[in-house]
Design a protein around this motif. Structure first.
Motif, PDB file in Angstrom:
ATOM      1  N   VAL A 163     -91.358 -40.637  33.363  1.00  0.00           N
ATOM      2  CA  VAL A 163     -92.033 -40.859  32.087  1.00  0.00           C
ATOM      3  C   VAL A 163     -93.244 -41.752  32.333  1.00  0.00           C
ATOM      4  N   SER A 164     -94.345 -41.364  31.732  1.00  0.00           N
ATOM      5  CA  SER A 164     -95.552 -42.165  31.738  1.00  0.00           C
ATOM      6  C   SER A 164     -95.675 -42.812  30.360  1.00  0.00           C
ATOM      7  N   VAL A 165     -95.864 -44.118  30.350  1.00  0.00           N
ATOM      8  CA  VAL A 165     -96.013 -44.869  29.101  1.00  0.00           C
ATOM      9  C   VAL A 165     -97.435 -45.413  29.086  1.00  0.00           C
ATOM     10  N   PHE A 166     -98.190 -45.121  28.016  1.00  0.00           N
ATOM     11  CA  PHE A 166     -99.596 -45.514  27.936  1.00  0.00           C
ATOM     12  C   PHE A 166     -99.887 -46.127  26.584  1.00  0.00           C
ATOM     13  N   VAL A 167    -100.523 -47.308  26.576  1.00  0.00           N
ATOM     14  CA  VAL A 167    -100.914 -47.966  25.324  1.00  0.00           C
ATOM     15  C   VAL A 167    -102.417 -47.750  25.125  1.00  0.00           C
ATOM     16  N   GLN A 168    -102.804 -47.330  23.925  1.00  0.00           N
ATOM     17  CA  GLN A 168    -104.181 -46.925  23.620  1.00  0.00           C
ATOM     18  C   GLN A 168    -105.053 -48.059  23.085  1.00  0.00           C
ATOM     19  N   HIS A 169    -105.005 -49.203  23.718  1.00  0.00           N
ATOM     20  CA  HIS A 169    -105.777 -50.345  23.234  1.00  0.00           C
ATOM     21  C   HIS A 169    -106.313 -51.158  24.402  1.00  0.00           C
ATOM     22  N   THR A 170    -107.338 -51.967  24.123  1.00  0.00           N
ATOM     23  CA  THR A 170    -107.948 -52.792  25.179  1.00  0.00           C
ATOM     24  C   THR A 170    -107.677 -54.283  24.995  1.00  0.00           C
ATOM     25  N   SER A 171    -106.778 -54.628  24.081  1.00  0.00           N
ATOM     26  CA  SER A 171    -106.465 -56.045  23.883  1.00  0.00           C
ATOM     27  C   SER A 171    -104.957 -56.297  23.913  1.00  0.00           C
ATOM     28  N   CYS A 172    -104.221 -55.360  24.495  1.00  0.00           N
ATOM     29  CA  CYS A 172    -102.804 -55.539  24.769  1.00  0.00           C
ATOM     30  C   CYS A 172    -102.502 -54.759  26.040  1.00  0.00           C
TER      31      CYS A 172
END
Length: 139
Positions: free
Chosen positions: A38-47
């Motif tokens: 599983v690949s987990v990706f967060v779509q933000h640049t401040s977390c």
């Protein structure tokens, strides 16, 4: 091999680590896969994301305090401060950590170590709603 994708939203209350292991496990169960990654990706640049100790919260407190010392909000040379004094420090903290993690799974279970958990690491002072994408590749 198949692919299953799940989008999730995590609401934070400000700076800190928020465990999301259960969200990843729920998506794995829904995928029906037994073996894969599983690949987990967060779509933000401040977390960011971090795999960290999940048994003793003081380990995360120490990590958070260390990062605050490493990248202080009162650093005098930041010029990107349109959204407040925590704006640029949050971007630097994200750049020093990760926005994605890859975790193998076997027999329908994440292959995390005994004391490991996956955490969303909020670097901003105020509450935010964070979008995370889980992509499961497996069979």
């Amino acid at each position: 091999m198949g692919v299953s994708k799940k989008n999730s939203e995590v609401r934070t209350k400000g700076k800190g680590t928020y465990e999301i292991t259960d969200l990843i496990e729920k998506g794995l169960l829904e995928s029906g896969f037994s073996e894969g990654i599983v690949s987990v990706f967060v779509q933000h640049t401040s977390c960011s994301l971090v795999i960290m100790e999940n048994a003793d919260p003081s380990a995360r407190v120490d990590l958070e305090r260390f990062m605050e010392e490493l990248v202080p909000e009162d650093y005098p040379y930041f010029i990107h401060t349109h959204e407040g004094p925590d704006d640029m420090p949050s971007h630097v903290k994200m750049a020093l950590t990760r926005t994605s993690e890859q975790i193998p799974f076997t027999n329908g279970r994440l292959q995390l170590g005994t004391w490991q958990g996956v955490f969303l690491w909020e670097h901003r002072n105020s509450a935010h709603s964070r979008r995370i994408i889980f992509s499961y590749l497996g069979e």
